[in-house]
Write an enzyme that holds these catalytic residues in place. Structure first.
Site, short mmCIF file in Angstrom:
data_model
loop_
_atom_site.label_atom_id
_atom_site.label_comp_id
_atom_site.label_asym_id
_atom_site.label_seq_id
_atom_site.Cartn_x
_atom_site.Cartn_y
_atom_site.Cartn_z
CB SER A 37 -4.00 3.66 3.26
OG SER A 37 -4.25 3.81 1.88
CD1 TRP A 85 2.37 5.75 -2.92
CD2 TRP A 85 2.11 7.89 -3.52
NE1 TRP A 85 1.08 6.13 -2.62
CE2 TRP A 85 0.90 7.44 -2.99
CE3 TRP A 85 2.21 9.20 -3.97
CZ2 TRP A 85 -0.22 8.25 -2.87
CZ3 TRP A 85 1.08 10.03 -3.85
CH2 TRP A 85 -0.12 9.54 -3.30
CB THR A 108 -0.88 0.01 1.27
OG1 THR A 108 -1.49 -1.26 1.40
CG2 THR A 108 -1.95 1.08 1.18
CD GLU A 109 -1.46 4.91 0.02
OE1 GLU A 109 -1.16 5.32 -1.10
OE2 GLU A 109 -2.63 4.91 0.47
CG LEU A 110 4.44 2.50 -4.54
CD1 LEU A 110 5.20 3.28 -5.60
CD2 LEU A 110 4.34 1.04 -4.97
#
Lengths: 446, 409
Positions: free
Chosen positions: B346, B298, B143-145
């Site tokens: 998230s 990211w 998630t979200e890198l």
């Protein structure tokens, strides 16, 4: 500058705003002559030393303008602000010097005063039937406004100034008179309209004065877009004449006050209402929300600090709702008492039905108190780190009050960011914008 | 050789409905809002872009390849609100040119709070992908890198993945280029694919920006930038939200035309090709080890966690949520478990971000709430109700002592 109140003799935000604005203007090198109408009780303010009328020996025989007004001593911070107070009623006769002066100005002051009287009488004839319409304002108030206008017009002949800046309707007749007499441009500053004060039950006489003032003005300054919209839609003023200048807030000892530790206080939570207890401020919505909160949480006290025409009704309402022991009334607070009540508060609520701006929430934030404001307030346009709610949405108001009391991280984040945000609202910026408006109207007259 | 590796993130959260402290029902999610947003995005993005990509794959005879990471929460919503989208994704899967990447089913931050929950969600997602598209994901993206050495280790130990995708953040790469393959320390063969954020953002963020000095961006120009990688690297990882097409960049910006031209322009250079992440991991050797002791993501310029964990409200909400894990799982109630997991997405915490709130930027654009404070209040109210459910208590009027316990972090 024509005003109606100035600290420490204030009953609301108008005086605070005039004080903050003139102080900032003084710093920017603008010379302000502030004309106050009322005979006020002597007391020392923090920056401005004022003299009560009793301290001044009146010559009685002299009718020269200078002695009609008291010149007040100003502290260095406001060295460019001169405060003049009209202490005596208009005298019917002029001295020869003054008459000469008037002739030079190619105006007849008596004529102007008569016109003003007519203008007022047109909309407000002092007969009994009309007086009954408005119980809020005594006929004497209109007389005073009239007297103020006439005196201000006479005063104007002895003063050097470029622009007339009139704060709220009570000074509009004076502003119009001075403008007509001197040919100087008039700026009216709308801190509140009759619709904010009285809802739909407007006092026609006041509305007419407001409308005349707005139409006579070269520019109008509104304290928010909310107010600007009212001016445009309710007073039929063209939008390009109305500028928005938001109020600022004075910094008071922010760095000195250590941030209160959340959770270490006694188990009692305090929710604060601070303002006039009157229709405009929505006190009954505050009570209704309080009732809802108390259904779910114990140990919450709702403090209502202020006076107002609805005070007795609200006290009995609280009792009828069965929450009397949780709602405390302090009466009107000032100075150190305000500070103390902020120190105790967990949340400040401003449920105003109609609030042109609303300086009080800024002061709460300045005192590290998180804030819940109604969406029907001008200040909601400038604050982002606050909770917002429709004044009529009792359920949501209670929901948000409970959340602040229940979740310390919420209170903490609101405080942190809110305190930071409020510092960006400076009177200096407001003063600069006013100066811009001045320059615009001056260009128009050259 | 320059291989373009496209990966599109496809995700929509289950947004919460307005839930006050007085609410006592167990439906926390906004059916109406979620279904209408899902249908709107399907119409503006998923359907037209899927169609375009399918055409391109057919036109280029298997030379154009792409990959998707579709979250479980979106698949659930598509099934419910826009099933026609699922069949177009399936059509893409059947071409053999499309890879599906693994992630947490709930697009959650569970890696930071519970390794068990994290792994369970990866497995659940993998099963879902296999069920819909007949593929088992072999490359993982978090998630979200969000990434660090520990994440690589956890993924490596699961033994299912050949590579991990993350951000090509400057501070982890130093002078190195994201156009090579890397390795995390001590994770065997596990490869690291790093996002070329500069070229990715040219499409995802700058494409329609008229103030940008490269505006307007044409496929030919972009292909030239890709060509320059030849000799200085061998893979260009273009990772972006799928909603870039038609939603963030509206159709009127020409984004679809750009994409329609791109494969042809890129393939004009004989050394260029398209690859999926697994192909990249299998084809190229890692050129260096990248050490990432601290967590990256990211997001924003900081590339850290502050968009989800930047203030006291966010950290309080996340801690309180994961503190419930044991109770939730002991309740052995599937509804409670699913609700709890949907609340892990998230986005819920992103809405609470106060970082750029006042400036009204990208954070605000994706936010269904008027303010981060409203989102926190709403989340905590729903969580309070969930807490009572898993204790087997019917939440009567909230009692003060219970509130107190709820506050202990």
């Amino acid at each position: 500058m024509l005003g109606w109140e100035f600290p420490p003799f204030i009953s609301g935000g108008l005086g605070t705003a005039c004080y903050g604005l003139t102080k900032a203007m003084s710093k920017q090198g603008i010379n302000v002559t502030f004309v106050l109408p009322k005979s006020v009780v002597g007391q020392n303010g923090s920056h401005v030393k004022m003299l009560s009328p009793a301290d001044v020996s009146k010559t009685g025989t002299s009718t020269r303008a200078v002695t009609d007004f008291e010149t007040l001593k100003i502290a260095t911070e406001m060295e460019r602000v001169k405060i003049l107070k009209i202490a005596s009623p208009l005298t019917p006769y002029q001295t020869p010097q003054e008459y000469k002066h008037i002739q030079e100005n190619k105006h007849n002051i008596d004529e102007i005063i008569r016109e003003k009287r007519l203008l007022l009488d047109e909309t407000w004839s002092f007969d009994a039937s009309n007086l009954e319409v408005s119980t809020d304002y005594s006929g004497d108030m209109f007389k005073e406004i009239h007297r103020y206008a006439a005196a201000a017009a006479r005063l104007a002949l002895n003063e050097q100034f470029d622009v007339i800046h009139a704060h709220d309707w009570m000074t509009y007749p004076a502003g119009m008179a001075v403008s007509a007499l001197t040919g100087k441009p008039l700026v009216v500053h709308v801190h509140a309209t009759e619709f904010d004060r009285s809802g739909e039950h407007v006092n026609q006489a006041i509305y007419d004065i407001e409308r005349k003032g707005m139409h006579a003005a070269d520019k109008i300054i509104a304290v928010s877009y909310l107010t600007r919209n009212i001016i445009i839609s309710r007073y039929a003023v063209s939008g390009d004449k109305v500028e928005v200048v938001y109020n600022g807030v004075e910094k008071n000892g922010d760095a000195v006050n250590p941030v209160k530790q959340v959770g270490i206080k006694s188990d009692e939570k305090i929710v604060l209402f601070l303002g006039r207890i009157t229709m405009q401020k929505g006190p009954e919505y505050f009570l209704a929300a309080a009732k809802k909160v108390l259904e779910v949480m114990e140990n919450v006290k709702f403090v209502m600090a202020g006076n107002g025409d609805m005070m007795h009704r609200i006290i009995s309402m609280a009792a009828e709702m069965g929450i009397g022991s949780n709602v405390l009334f302090t009466g009107f607070l000032r100075g150190e008492d305000v500070r103390r009540v902020y120190e105790l508060a967990d949340l400040y609520v401003m449920p105003s039905v109609s609030e042109p701006f609303g300086i009080a929430p800024l002061e709460a934030l300045n005192n590290d108190v998180p804030v819940l404001i109604s969406k029907q307030s001008g200040v909601a346009e400038v604050l982002t780190h606050v909770l917002k709610v429709d004044f009529w949405d009792i359920n949501e108001m209670a929901n948000k009050i409970i959340a602040v009391l229940k979740y310390p991280p919420l209170q903490m984040t609101l405080k942190e960011h809110g305190n930071f945000e409020v510092r960006k609202l400076r009177w200096e910026d407001a003063a600069q914008k006013c100066e811009k408006v001045y320059n615009e109207v001056l260009v128009g007259t050259v | 050789m320059a291989s373009i590796c496209f990966y599109f993130q496809v995700h929509q959260p289950f947004r919460l409905r307005h839930y006050t402290v007085f609410d006592q029902t167990h439906d926390y999610f906004d059916e109406f809002k979620n279904s209408s947003i899902c249908r709107k995005v399907a119409r503006k993005c998923y359907l037209p872009t899927n169609r375009l990509l399918l055409d391109l794959i057919k036109k280029h005879d298997g030379k154009f390849k792409i990959s998707f990471s579709i979250t479980g929460v979106l698949l659930e919503q598509l099934e419910k609100y826009a099933p026609e989208v699922l069949s177009t994704f399936d059509a893409l899967a059947q071409t053999g040119c499309v890879e599906f990447i693994g992630e947490t089913y709930y697009h959650s931050l569970s890696f930071l709070y519970s390794k068990n929950e994290f792994k369970e969600q990866i497995l659940k997602h993998s099963q879902m992908i296999e069920k819909y598209f007949g593929q088992i994901p072999q490359v993982f993206r978090n998630t979200e890198l969000i990434y660090n050495n520990e994440l690589a280790k956890t993924i490596s130990e699961m033994g299912r993945f050949k590579g991990v995708i993350t951000e090509g953040a400057d501070h982890i790469l130093g002078h190195r280029s994201p156009n090579f393959l890397y390795q995390p320390p001590g994770c065997g063969d596990l490869k690291l694919l790093l996002k070329n954020y500069s070229l990715s953002d040219d499409i995802a963020f700058r494409f329609s920006n008229k103030a940008w000095n490269e505006y307007p961006l044409m496929a030919e120009k972009f292909a030239n930038w890709v060509n320059k990688v030849n000799g200085t690297g061998y893979v260009v990882n273009l990772f972006m939200d799928y909603e870039t097409f038609g939603e963030h960049q509206w159709e009127e910006t020409g984004i679809f035309d750009f994409m329609r031209q791109l494969p042809e322009e890129v393939l004009k250079h004989p050394d260029n090709n398209f690859m999926t992440p697994t192909q990249v991991a299998e084809t190229y050797e890692a050129s260096d080890v990248v050490d990432v002791p601290h967590v990256i993501s990211w997001a924003d310029t900081e590339r850290d966690l502050s968009a989800w964990l930047g203030n006291a409200m966010q950290s309080n909400a996340l801690h309180d949520l994961y503190k419930l894990e044991k109770n939730i799982k002991e309740s052995r109630d599937v509804d409670i478990l699913n609700d709890w997991r949907k609340m892990q997405t998230s986005d819920h915490f992103y809405y609470m971000c106060t970082k750029y709130f006042a400036d009204g930027d990208v954070h605000k654009y994706f936010n269904p709430y008027d303010s981060p404070y409203d989102s926190y209040i709403n989340f905590m109210n729903a969580l309070g109700n969930l807490k009572h459910r898993c204790k087997g208590e019917v939440p009567k009027k909230t009692v003060h002592s219970q509130i107190e316990t709820a506050l202990k972090v």
